[in-house]
Write a protein that holds these residues in place. Structure first.
Motif, mmCIF file in Angstrom:
data_model
loop_
_atom_site.group_PDB
_atom_site.id
_atom_site.type_symbol
_atom_site.label_atom_id
_atom_site.label_comp_id
_atom_site.label_asym_id
_atom_site.label_seq_id
_atom_site.Cartn_x
_atom_site.Cartn_y
_atom_site.Cartn_z
ATOM 1 N N MET A 83 0.925 -1.351 0.152
ATOM 2 C CA MET A 83 -0.091 -0.046 -0.060
ATOM 3 C C MET A 83 0.948 1.203 0.037
ATOM 4 O O MET A 83 0.565 2.249 -0.838
ATOM 5 C CB MET A 83 -1.022 -0.157 1.191
ATOM 6 N N PHE A 84 1.956 1.231 0.809
ATOM 7 C CA PHE A 84 2.832 2.386 0.803
ATOM 8 C C PHE A 84 3.666 2.475 -0.502
ATOM 9 O O PHE A 84 3.820 3.840 -0.980
ATOM 10 C CB PHE A 84 3.600 2.304 2.194
ATOM 11 N N ILE A 85 4.024 1.480 -1.025
ATOM 12 C CA ILE A 85 4.503 1.209 -2.323
ATOM 13 C C ILE A 85 3.847 1.903 -3.558
ATOM 14 O O ILE A 85 4.149 2.671 -4.424
ATOM 15 C CB ILE A 85 5.194 -0.095 -2.734
ATOM 16 N N LEU A 86 2.404 1.513 -3.287
ATOM 17 C CA LEU A 86 1.556 2.143 -4.217
ATOM 18 C C LEU A 86 1.361 3.593 -4.217
ATOM 19 O O LEU A 86 1.250 4.458 -5.163
ATOM 20 C CB LEU A 86 0.190 1.603 -4.176
ATOM 21 N N MET A 87 1.406 4.158 -3.141
ATOM 22 C CA MET A 87 1.444 5.775 -2.711
ATOM 23 C C MET A 87 2.479 6.266 -3.423
ATOM 24 O O MET A 87 2.476 7.143 -4.254
ATOM 25 C CB MET A 87 1.543 5.956 -1.267
ATOM 26 N N GLY A 88 3.626 5.676 -3.190
ATOM 27 C CA GLY A 88 4.880 6.357 -3.845
ATOM 28 C C GLY A 88 4.827 6.079 -5.344
ATOM 29 O O GLY A 88 5.317 7.255 -6.226
ATOM 30 N N ALA A 89 4.159 4.866 -5.822
ATOM 31 C CA ALA A 89 4.538 4.696 -7.470
ATOM 32 C C ALA A 89 3.249 5.708 -7.956
ATOM 33 O O ALA A 89 3.434 6.395 -9.167
ATOM 34 C CB ALA A 89 3.995 3.268 -7.740
ATOM 35 N N VAL A 90 2.094 5.966 -7.214
ATOM 36 C CA VAL A 90 1.209 7.158 -7.911
ATOM 37 C C VAL A 90 1.840 8.444 -8.030
ATOM 38 O O VAL A 90 1.789 9.125 -9.126
ATOM 39 C CB VAL A 90 0.176 7.023 -7.053
ATOM 40 N N VAL A 91 2.452 8.840 -7.002
ATOM 41 C CA VAL A 91 3.360 10.185 -7.040
ATOM 42 C C VAL A 91 4.357 10.133 -7.698
ATOM 43 O O VAL A 91 4.369 11.289 -8.677
ATOM 44 C CB VAL A 91 3.344 10.389 -5.458
#
Length: 438
Positions: free
Chosen positions: A66-74
């Protein structure tokens, strides 16, 4: 066979396998299976899948993708570039302000991504060309971004801290709190060096980087960045205020980052979303495979009495506890030169934690010390992941120039470790104040 001798054999075999170029997760699986079969036979093989997948069934593990997804989106949107532009426009009159803008952008982006390579790549794509264009040497342009990117594994929410919490069964929320003030301190040390370096060179670079912006230009870009800053604030409030668990917070944060990127940056196309999900899946699977394999590796060490023997041997050493900590730091530093942070933490933290606690050190303080050592490994050869990320962004900058520019920041990290040894409250005060006793 003597467990300590067996430990040396396991260490040599693991080093040889990992240096062969095999992915870390696969390498740990092969070493674990090999020693279990040789010394325990095939009787325990049916248990191994349960051990491997059992390491991944913890609810806390869900926070990682989930935190990796946050980073990937940004990272896939223009958020990193806009964040950099905001700081550049507001700090343009400060001597060396462009370098400080990049370091500040790295610190803030770290809180969104929790990943060092993602931070390095997102800010470097904008920051390095801008610094070179305004007259900064390649060493300064590349080195500052390489070092600033390392903040991604210290400033919460940090994927590395989550891995440490899972492997040592310590509170992830408390780990995030422990890393916050040291992360800000390290950012301040980086900025202080940048200011000193610019002043030492007669402010020539500061003058070259001074571009005037109107108040309209300073404010016009803020609306695109503020939503992400609000998300950061909400995530930290939810974590530290006890509103939600790290996994729940990560899931909500990832969802809101995705919605914000779709609204602000028009990320509606299936191809853009597929790119985000693909990158998230690849990095998440890599980390989860290492976690599962490290669980099997830890089982192998424990079943062969290697872990217990090493811990007992270290605890019996008649040395001052700070001398012991010095040796542990040297071990972590050397390990970070050759292995990624996740692998070092999963392999060493479960063994070192009992020793650290018996020596009277705080486990959350130690997590910060360990993480800073891993940061140094990210900008030092032979692995030095951030060095190669920067080299990929600016292939015409020689690797030696990147390393030369990053070296002063390595000294800043060593200074941070020394400061934390003298003032451990920098790491322990916030968790004790917000959450209370252990």
């Amino acid at each position: 066979m003597d467990p300590l001798l067996l430990a040396a054999i396991v260490g040599i075999a693991t080093t040889v396998v990992l240096f062969s170029g095999i992915p870390v997760g696969i390498g740990l699986l092969l070493v674990s299976l090999g020693f279990i079969i040789v010394f325990d036979g095939t009787g325990s093989l049916p248990l191994l899948p349960e051990i491997l997948f059992g390491k991944l069934e913890s609810f806390e593990v869900l926070a990682i993708p989930m935190f990796i997804l946050m980073g990937a989106v940004v990272a896939s949107s223009r958020a990193g570039g806009d964040l950099y532009s905001v700081l550049d426009r507001w700090l343009t009159r400060v001597p060396g302000g462009l370098v400080i803008s990049n370091l500040g952008a790295c610190a803030i982006f770290s809180a969104l991504s929790g990943s060092s390579p993602a931070t390095c790549a997102a800010i470097g794509k904008m920051g390095i060309p801008a610094m070179r264009e305004r007259g900064f040497p390649d060493t300064v342009a590349a080195g500052s971004i390489a070092a600033g990117g390392t903040l991604g594994i210290l400033i919460p929410p940090s994927v590395t801290m989550i891995v440490y919490g899972i492997s040592t069964e310590t509170s992830i929320g408390r780990l995030f709190l422990a890393g916050l003030l040291p992360g800000l301190m390290l950012t301040a040390l980086f900025m202080a060096w940048s200011l000193y370096s610019t002043w030492r060179q007669g402010n020539a670079q500061g003058a070259l980087s001074a571009v005037k912006y109107s108040w309209k230009e300073k404010f016009e870009i803020l609306p695109r960045v503020l939503p992400f800053l609000v998300i950061i604030g909400a995530v930290l409030f939810a974590l530290y205020g006890g509103v939600a668990t790290p996994s729940e917070t990560a899931g909500v944060g990832a969802l809101f980052c995705l919605i914000t990127a779709m609204i602000v940056y028009r990320m509606w196309k299936p191809g853009q979303l597929w790119h985000v999900m693909r990158d998230t899946t690849k990095e998440s699977v890599m980390i989860l495979l290492i976690i599962g394999a490290a669980g099997l590796f830890s089982y192998m060490l424990s079943s062969l009495f290697i872990t217990q023997s090493i811990a007992q041997w270290i605890s019996m050493l008649d040395v001052n506890r700070w001398v012991l900590m010095g040796f542990i730091n040297i071990f972590l530093l050397i390990s970070g030169f050759f292995l990624p942070p996740v692998a070092v933490i999963l392999m060493s933290a479960p063994i070192l934690l009992p020793v650290i606690i018996n020596a009277g050190f705080d486990p959350y303080w130690f997590a910060v010390i360990l993480t800073i050592n891993m940061e140094i490994g990210l900008i030092t050869p032979p692995v030095g992941l951030n060095l190669y990320v920067i080299n990929g962004i600016a292939p015409d900058i020689r690797l030696q120039s990147i390393l030369k520019g990053a070296f002063p920041y390595v000294l800043c990290m060593i200074a941070a470790i020394i400061i934390l040894c003298f003032i451990p409250e920098i790491a322990t005060w916030l968790p004790e104040t917000v959450i209370g006793g252990r």
